[in-house]
Design a protein around this motif. Structure first.
Motif, PDB file in Angstrom:
ATOM      1  N   ASN A 139     -16.934   1.835   6.663  1.00 26.20           N
ATOM      2  CA  ASN A 139     -16.006   1.580   7.766  1.00 26.20           C
ATOM      3  C   ASN A 139     -16.041   2.646   8.861  1.00 26.20           C
ATOM      4  N   LEU A 140     -16.864   3.672   8.673  1.00 26.18           N
ATOM      5  CA  LEU A 140     -16.971   4.709   9.700  1.00 26.18           C
ATOM      6  C   LEU A 140     -18.128   4.408  10.643  1.00 26.18           C
ATOM      7  N   SER A 141     -17.923   4.665  11.925  1.00 20.79           N
ATOM      8  CA  SER A 141     -18.994   4.498  12.903  1.00 20.79           C
ATOM      9  C   SER A 141     -19.551   5.882  13.252  1.00 20.79           C
ATOM     10  N   ASP A 142     -20.560   5.910  14.097  1.00 28.60           N
ATOM     11  CA  ASP A 142     -21.128   7.187  14.521  1.00 28.60           C
ATOM     12  C   ASP A 142     -20.354   7.780  15.695  1.00 28.60           C
ATOM     13  N   ILE A 178      -7.636   7.432   5.132  1.00 33.99           N
ATOM     14  CA  ILE A 178      -8.518   7.592   6.290  1.00 33.99           C
ATOM     15  C   ILE A 178      -8.249   6.421   7.237  1.00 33.99           C
ATOM     16  N   GLU A 179      -7.963   6.734   8.485  1.00 31.20           N
ATOM     17  CA  GLU A 179      -7.723   5.687   9.474  1.00 31.20           C
ATOM     18  C   GLU A 179      -8.767   5.795  10.571  1.00 31.20           C
ATOM     19  N   ALA A 180      -9.498   4.701  10.787  1.00 34.48           N
ATOM     20  CA  ALA A 180     -10.540   4.690  11.823  1.00 34.48           C
ATOM     21  C   ALA A 180     -10.926   3.249  12.129  1.00 34.48           C
ATOM     22  N   SER A 181     -11.250   2.996  13.381  1.00 39.15           N
ATOM     23  CA  SER A 181     -11.779   1.693  13.801  1.00 39.15           C
ATOM     24  C   SER A 181     -10.921   0.523  13.313  1.00 39.15           C
ATOM     25  N   ASN A 182      -9.612   0.561  13.601  1.00 35.59           N
ATOM     26  CA  ASN A 182      -8.688  -0.518  13.225  1.00 35.59           C
ATOM     27  C   ASN A 182      -8.605  -0.751  11.721  1.00 35.59           C
ATOM     28  N   THR A 183      -8.904   0.287  10.953  1.00 31.30           N
ATOM     29  CA  THR A 183      -8.894   0.172   9.490  1.00 31.30           C
ATOM     30  C   THR A 183      -8.202   1.386   8.882  1.00 31.30           C
ATOM     31  N   MET A 184      -7.344   1.121   7.893  1.00 26.34           N
ATOM     32  CA  MET A 184      -6.714   2.211   7.132  1.00 26.34           C
ATOM     33  C   MET A 184      -7.083   2.024   5.667  1.00 26.34           C
ATOM     34  N   LEU A 199       0.849  -1.194   0.000  1.00 26.32           N
ATOM     35  CA  LEU A 199       0.000   0.000   0.000  1.00 26.32           C
ATOM     36  C   LEU A 199       0.882   1.241   0.000  1.00 26.32           C
ATOM     37  N   PRO A 200       0.418   2.331  -0.627  1.00 25.08           N
ATOM     38  CA  PRO A 200       1.230   3.563  -0.653  1.00 25.08           C
ATOM     39  C   PRO A 200       1.551   4.066   0.747  1.00 25.08           C
ATOM     40  N   GLN A 201       2.742   4.591   0.904  1.00 23.64           N
ATOM     41  CA  GLN A 201       3.152   5.166   2.182  1.00 23.64           C
ATOM     42  C   GLN A 201       2.632   6.593   2.298  1.00 23.64           C
ATOM     43  N   MET A 202       2.263   7.004   3.493  1.00 23.83           N
ATOM     44  CA  MET A 202       1.732   8.354   3.703  1.00 23.83           C
ATOM     45  C   MET A 202       2.698   9.199   4.530  1.00 23.83           C
ATOM     46  N   ASP A 203       3.998   8.861   4.461  1.00 21.92           N
ATOM     47  CA  ASP A 203       5.009   9.633   5.190  1.00 21.92           C
ATOM     48  C   ASP A 203       5.012  11.081   4.706  1.00 21.92           C
ATOM     49  N   GLY A 204       5.006  12.003   5.633  1.00 24.49           N
ATOM     50  CA  GLY A 204       5.048  13.419   5.274  1.00 24.49           C
ATOM     51  C   GLY A 204       3.699  14.010   4.929  1.00 24.49           C
ATOM     52  N   ALA A 205       2.634  13.225   5.077  1.00 26.43           N
ATOM     53  CA  ALA A 205       1.298  13.729   4.744  1.00 26.43           C
ATOM     54  C   ALA A 205       0.819  14.732   5.783  1.00 26.43           C
ATOM     55  N   VAL A 206       0.045  15.719   5.328  1.00 21.75           N
ATOM     56  CA  VAL A 206      -0.663  16.609   6.252  1.00 21.75           C
ATOM     57  C   VAL A 206      -1.781  15.782   6.875  1.00 21.75           C
ATOM     58  N   GLN A 207      -1.978  15.888   8.168  1.00 21.95           N
ATOM     59  CA  GLN A 207      -3.024  15.080   8.797  1.00 21.95           C
ATOM     60  C   GLN A 207      -3.858  15.893   9.778  1.00 21.95           C
ATOM     61  N   PHE A 208      -5.090  15.461   9.920  1.00 25.87           N
ATOM     62  CA  PHE A 208      -5.970  16.082  10.916  1.00 25.87           C
ATOM     63  C   PHE A 208      -6.953  15.035  11.410  1.00 25.87           C
ATOM     64  N   GLY A 264     -16.335   7.728  17.908  1.00 29.22           N
ATOM     65  CA  GLY A 264     -14.906   7.574  17.639  1.00 29.22           C
ATOM     66  C   GLY A 264     -14.358   8.713  16.802  1.00 29.22           C
ATOM     67  N   GLU A 265     -13.073   8.606  16.501  1.00 29.19           N
ATOM     68  CA  GLU A 265     -12.379   9.662  15.783  1.00 29.19           C
ATOM     69  C   GLU A 265     -11.589   9.072  14.627  1.00 29.19           C
ATOM     70  N   ALA A 266     -11.617   9.743  13.498  1.00 24.78           N
ATOM     71  CA  ALA A 266     -10.867   9.309  12.319  1.00 24.78           C
ATOM     72  C   ALA A 266      -9.690  10.251  12.097  1.00 24.78           C
ATOM     73  N   THR A 267      -8.610   9.695  11.553  1.00 23.73           N
ATOM     74  CA  THR A 267      -7.464  10.516  11.154  1.00 23.73           C
ATOM     75  C   THR A 267      -7.403  10.545   9.631  1.00 23.73           C
ATOM     76  N   VAL A 268      -7.316  11.739   9.065  1.00 24.37           N
ATOM     77  CA  VAL A 268      -7.240  11.916   7.618  1.00 24.37           C
ATOM     78  C   VAL A 268      -5.819  12.336   7.260  1.00 24.37           C
ATOM     79  N   TYR A 269      -5.226  11.637   6.277  1.00 25.46           N
ATOM     80  CA  TYR A 269      -3.880  11.946   5.796  1.00 25.46           C
ATOM     81  C   TYR A 269      -4.002  12.472   4.371  1.00 25.46           C
ATOM     82  N   LEU A 270      -3.400  13.626   4.111  1.00 27.59           N
ATOM     83  CA  LEU A 270      -3.523  14.267   2.799  1.00 27.59           C
ATOM     84  C   LEU A 270      -2.173  14.408   2.115  1.00 27.59           C
TER      85      LEU A 270
END
Length: 376
Positions: A206-209, A224-230, A118-127, A211-217
């Motif tokens: 894969n999103l729940s109502d 998108i990383e959330a609930s043990n899933t990327m 899978l592509p690496q997201m090193d250096g990505a902007v995240q929120f 919890g918190e997700a992390t977005v990498y741009l």
């Protein structure tokens, strides 16, 4: 590789990844899952080289290792098992034995080295963003995305980051949905991203109502990383149109409509529209909305409902399927609709307490009118 896992948990993991697997893979390895057992976890990965997903869960790891297994066949097998737990073991020849109670099955797999990373997201902007908020933004916009490959840039959800806000939009040229929310990002950061609809649909699953997700741009991909899933996807290339240009600045009439009642009546009257030209006439009179459709082949349907309309008679035609889509992706008991004339778009929102609709309202739906049929 050898591990024991709950059959239900394995099924859950497989279902998260299965839709990503290429149905008509030109490269044989892409019709496989990559299964890795390490550090007390089972990790499942699938990719079609555009969208990739990695899911993990706890498992009893007896021997670390990895293999690639035919996804569809493996998924069907695990789905049919009735045992509470399943033991999976792979030998040096990439043959995997699946043991469930007294049952034994052997599947021939492929070496993990053939499976693309899978592509690496090193250096990505995240929120970070609440999963429920991201789910709502994508739910409100994905339905309006174009399914026509000739308009490539429109086959994804557009996400624009600007002034500390994320603006989401979907359009096929006949309807538009736009939403926005504030982010904890530097207001100086700006970016435009078109997320393929396949990736959006998988993200939604894969999103729940909670919890918190992390977005990498990154400029060419998003994760998108959330609930043990990327989930990682390449972005669509091309320029997304300036959708703000189709949002009317001035609306002559703003009124409230009861959402469930309108859904029921639209479904009834749409049965009388032709397959070639879905069109329902909306006639607004003092305190009343009448819906009508007729075709030579089918017949005629007319229904009505009370509305808070005052003013001269107003007639406009809309595609009932598109209108119903908007109503189903609204959430309030009522929706607010803004109209100008029969030739300009209708604007709809379910934002509560809105007396005037403008471009700052979220969510905002825009629907292009159709030509009025004089026979209706």
């Amino acid at each position: 590789m050898k591990f024991v896992i709950s059959t239900q948990e394995l099924n859950f993991l497989i279902n998260k990844c299965l839709n990503i697997v290429s149905q008509k893979a030109t490269i044989p390895i892409l019709s496989n899952f990559l299964m890795e057992a390490k550090n007390g976890e089972l990790i499942l990965t699938a990719t079609d080289l555009t969208v990739g997903i990695r899911c993990h869960t706890e498992a009893k790891i007896l021997e670390e290792g990895a293999t690639a297994l035919p996804a569809k066949r493996f998924a069907q097998l695990i789905r049919e098992l009735t045992a509470v737990n399943v033991e999976i073991a792979t030998n040096d020849n990439e043959t995997t034995q699946v043991s469930a109670d007294s049952s034994r099955f052997k599947l021939h797999g492929m070496n993990k080295s053939e499976f693309p990373s899978l592509p690496q997201m090193d250096g990505a902007v995240q929120f970070k963003i609440p999963e429920g908020d991201l789910k709502d933004m994508l739910f409100r916009t994905a339905f309006a995305v174009s399914r026509d490959d000739n308009r490539f840039a429109l086959t994804g959800v557009f996400m624009q980051i600007m002034e500390g806000k994320a603006i989401f939009a979907g359009t096929d040229g006949k309807r538009l949905s736009r939403t926005h929310l504030s982010l904890g990002l530097d207001v100086a950061f700006n970016g435009n991203y078109i997320i393929p609809i396949k990736a959006v649909e998988e993200i939604l699953k894969n999103l729940s109502d909670n919890g918190e997700a992390t977005v990498y741009l990154m400029h060419d991909k998003i994760a998108i990383e959330a609930s043990n899933t990327m989930l990682v996807t390449k972005l669509l290339s091309g320029d997304y149109p300036d959708v703000s240009r189709v949002i009317p600045n001035q609306l002559e009439t703003v009124l409230s409509l009861h959402r469930e009642e309108l859904i029921t009546l639209l479904r009834q009257v749409s049965l009388f529209t032709a397959d070639t030209s879905h069109s329902v006439r909306f006639t607004f009179n003092e305190g009343e909305l009448r819906l009508a459709a007729n075709t030579m082949e089918i017949g005629e349907g007319k229904v009505s409902m009370p509305v808070n309309y005052t003013g001269p008679r107003l007639e406009i035609a809309f595609n009932p399927i598109y209108f119903l889509d908007i109503l189903r992706h609204s959430k309030g008991e009522t929706v607010t609709m803004g109209l100008t004339d029969p030739f300009n778009p209708g604007v709809i929102t379910d934002k509560e307490g809105v007396s005037q609709i403008n471009s700052s309202v979220s969510p905002l739906f825009v629907l292009m009118p159709m030509r009025l049929n004089e026979d209706a």
